[in-house]
Design an enzyme around this catalytic site. Structure first.
Site, PDB file in Angstrom:
ATOM      1  N   LYS A  13     -94.578 -89.786  -6.482  1.00  0.00           N
ATOM      2  CA  LYS A  13     -94.243 -89.476  -8.117  1.00  0.00           C
ATOM      3  C   LYS A  13     -93.126 -90.322  -8.968  1.00  0.00           C
ATOM      4  O   LYS A  13     -92.916 -91.281  -9.763  1.00  0.00           O
ATOM      5  CB  LYS A  13     -94.054 -88.481  -9.196  1.00  0.00           C
ATOM      6  CG  LYS A  13     -95.446 -88.160  -8.599  1.00  0.00           C
ATOM      7  CD  LYS A  13     -96.404 -86.515  -9.252  1.00  0.00           C
ATOM      8  CE  LYS A  13     -95.559 -85.441  -8.234  1.00  0.00           C
ATOM      9  NZ  LYS A  13     -95.362 -84.868  -7.245  1.00  0.00           N
ATOM     10  N   ARG A  88     -99.329 -79.503 -14.072  1.00  0.00           N
ATOM     11  CA  ARG A  88     -99.208 -78.606 -12.830  1.00  0.00           C
ATOM     12  C   ARG A  88    -100.274 -78.111 -12.691  1.00  0.00           C
ATOM     13  O   ARG A  88    -100.286 -77.341 -11.774  1.00  0.00           O
ATOM     14  CB  ARG A  88     -97.378 -78.377 -12.841  1.00  0.00           C
ATOM     15  CG  ARG A  88     -97.079 -79.401 -11.295  1.00  0.00           C
ATOM     16  CD  ARG A  88     -95.753 -77.852 -10.887  1.00  0.00           C
ATOM     17  NE  ARG A  88     -95.056 -78.520  -9.901  1.00  0.00           N
ATOM     18  CZ  ARG A  88     -94.261 -79.682  -9.979  1.00  0.00           C
ATOM     19  NH1 ARG A  88     -94.044 -80.280 -10.421  1.00  0.00           N
ATOM     20  NH2 ARG A  88     -93.325 -80.161  -8.780  1.00  0.00           N
ATOM     21  N   ARG A 133     -81.683 -81.225  -1.908  1.00  0.00           N
ATOM     22  CA  ARG A 133     -82.446 -80.264  -3.375  1.00  0.00           C
ATOM     23  C   ARG A 133     -82.258 -78.758  -2.359  1.00  0.00           C
ATOM     24  O   ARG A 133     -82.853 -78.305  -1.297  1.00  0.00           O
ATOM     25  CB  ARG A 133     -84.362 -80.695  -3.494  1.00  0.00           C
ATOM     26  CG  ARG A 133     -83.727 -81.233  -4.572  1.00  0.00           C
ATOM     27  CD  ARG A 133     -84.462 -82.260  -5.129  1.00  0.00           C
ATOM     28  NE  ARG A 133     -86.230 -81.098  -5.389  1.00  0.00           N
ATOM     29  CZ  ARG A 133     -87.202 -81.810  -5.528  1.00  0.00           C
ATOM     30  NH1 ARG A 133     -87.289 -82.682  -6.388  1.00  0.00           N
ATOM     31  NH2 ARG A 133     -88.023 -80.507  -6.283  1.00  0.00           N
ATOM     32  N   ARG A 144     -94.541 -74.986  -1.372  1.00  0.00           N
ATOM     33  CA  ARG A 144     -94.553 -75.890  -2.481  1.00  0.00           C
ATOM     34  C   ARG A 144     -96.289 -76.547  -2.182  1.00  0.00           C
ATOM     35  O   ARG A 144     -96.419 -76.476  -3.319  1.00  0.00           O
ATOM     36  CB  ARG A 144     -93.544 -77.196  -2.776  1.00  0.00           C
ATOM     37  CG  ARG A 144     -91.955 -75.723  -3.666  1.00  0.00           C
ATOM     38  CD  ARG A 144     -91.271 -76.689  -3.430  1.00  0.00           C
ATOM     39  NE  ARG A 144     -91.200 -78.171  -3.620  1.00  0.00           N
ATOM     40  CZ  ARG A 144     -90.316 -79.005  -3.078  1.00  0.00           C
ATOM     41  NH1 ARG A 144     -89.266 -78.947  -1.794  1.00  0.00           N
ATOM     42  NH2 ARG A 144     -90.455 -80.766  -3.782  1.00  0.00           N
TER      43      ARG A 144
HETATM   44  P1  AMP Z   1     -90.424 -81.483  -8.931  1.00  0.00           P
HETATM   45  O1  AMP Z   1     -88.650 -81.687  -8.897  1.00  0.00           O
HETATM   46  O2  AMP Z   1     -91.587 -81.670  -9.373  1.00  0.00           O
HETATM   47  O3  AMP Z   1     -90.941 -80.889  -7.360  1.00  0.00           O
HETATM   48  O4  AMP Z   1     -89.773 -79.407  -9.792  1.00  0.00           O
HETATM   49  C1  AMP Z   1     -88.942 -78.469  -9.292  1.00  0.00           C
HETATM   50  C2  AMP Z   1     -89.549 -78.001  -9.376  1.00  0.00           C
HETATM   51  O5  AMP Z   1     -89.359 -77.223 -10.443  1.00  0.00           O
HETATM   52  C3  AMP Z   1     -90.980 -77.077  -8.764  1.00  0.00           C
HETATM   53  O6  AMP Z   1     -91.492 -76.728  -7.652  1.00  0.00           O
HETATM   54  C4  AMP Z   1     -90.919 -75.573 -10.159  1.00  0.00           C
HETATM   55  O7  AMP Z   1     -90.265 -74.408  -9.466  1.00  0.00           O
HETATM   56  C5  AMP Z   1     -90.542 -76.457 -10.906  1.00  0.00           C
HETATM   57  N1  AMP Z   1     -91.150 -77.560 -12.269  1.00  0.00           N
HETATM   58  C6  AMP Z   1     -91.252 -77.951 -12.495  1.00  0.00           C
HETATM   59  N2  AMP Z   1     -92.660 -79.024 -13.165  1.00  0.00           N
HETATM   60  C7  AMP Z   1     -92.738 -77.810 -13.565  1.00  0.00           C
HETATM   61  C8  AMP Z   1     -94.071 -77.556 -14.021  1.00  0.00           C
HETATM   62  N3  AMP Z   1     -94.743 -78.537 -15.058  1.00  0.00           N
HETATM   63  N4  AMP Z   1     -94.946 -76.594 -13.848  1.00  0.00           N
HETATM   64  C9  AMP Z   1     -93.894 -75.113 -13.501  1.00  0.00           C
HETATM   65  N5  AMP Z   1     -93.060 -75.280 -12.336  1.00  0.00           N
HETATM   66  C10 AMP Z   1     -92.410 -76.850 -12.396  1.00  0.00           C
END
Ligand code: AMP
Length: 190
Positions: A13, A88, A133, A144
């Protein structure tokens, strides 16, 4: 164009969103990046989100909805934007629809990037060696993916039933996937 990119962690993404953003100028709104910056800056949002993020769990819907509501009012979003990592959950998707309706707007497309489970694990392992990360260690990655299956995958049906889903095969070379994505969005130039 207002676009949502959906897909499991490691689906590409961010990679594909950055390319679209660079080519068409729609800002890429990555809620994960916003949260990571907030954590690094130790803001109230960061302090609130850090625990969930480190465990691979989702930050609360209200926090996320408020964050996106504000970010999508910034002047750079007037010509559209790409959401990466939001919505999400089904409540987040419903809140996004309600927010857009209030503004007399709508999403132009919801893209689901489909990838195999093996590819997800491989890509996240590769990313770990490049980006380090905090949530890319093995247990957290597993968590996740579980959270994705339980809470985010139902969104695919939510959008499919509404006839709004565009499915893009997310395996293969970055360039080929990008071409498929552009064609699916009707923005390809050949
Ligand atoms: P990502 O970089 O999109 O994988 O997001 C990293 C982390 O941020 C996720 O594992 C969640 O803990 C948090 N996060 C990001 N976007 C959301 C969302 N829309 N709703 C809830 N948690 C989020």
């Amino acid at each position: 164009m207002r676009l949502v990119l959906l897909g499991p962690p490691g689906a590409g993404k961010g990679t594909q969103g950055r390319r679209l953003s660079a080519e068409f100028g729609w800002p890429l709104i990555s809620t994960g990046d916003i949260l990571r910056r907030a954590v690094a800056a130790k803001t109230a949002l960061g302090i609130q989100a850090q625990h969930q993020m480190n465990q691979g769990l989702l930050v609360g819907d209200d926090v996320m909805i408020g964050l996106v509501r504000e970010r999508t009012l910034e002047p750079d979003t007037h010509g559209g934007y790409i959401l990466d990592g939001f919505p999400r959950t089904v409540p987040q998707a419903a809140a996004l629809d309600a927010m857009l309706a209030e503004r007399g707007q709508q999403l132009d497309a919801v893209v689901s990037l489909t990838v195999s489970e093996d590819a997800i694990l491989e890509r996240l392992a590769a990313r770990k060696s490049q980006e380090s990360r905090a949530d890319d260690d093995e247990d957290t990655v597993r968590r996740r993916i579980e959270v994705y299956r339980e809470q985010t995958e139902p969104l695919i049906d939510y959008y499919r039933q509404a006839g709004r889903l565009v499915e893009v095969y997310g395996m293969g070379g970055i360039e080929d996937i990008y071409k498929t994505l552009q064609d699916a969005l009707g923005v390809g130039n050949n």
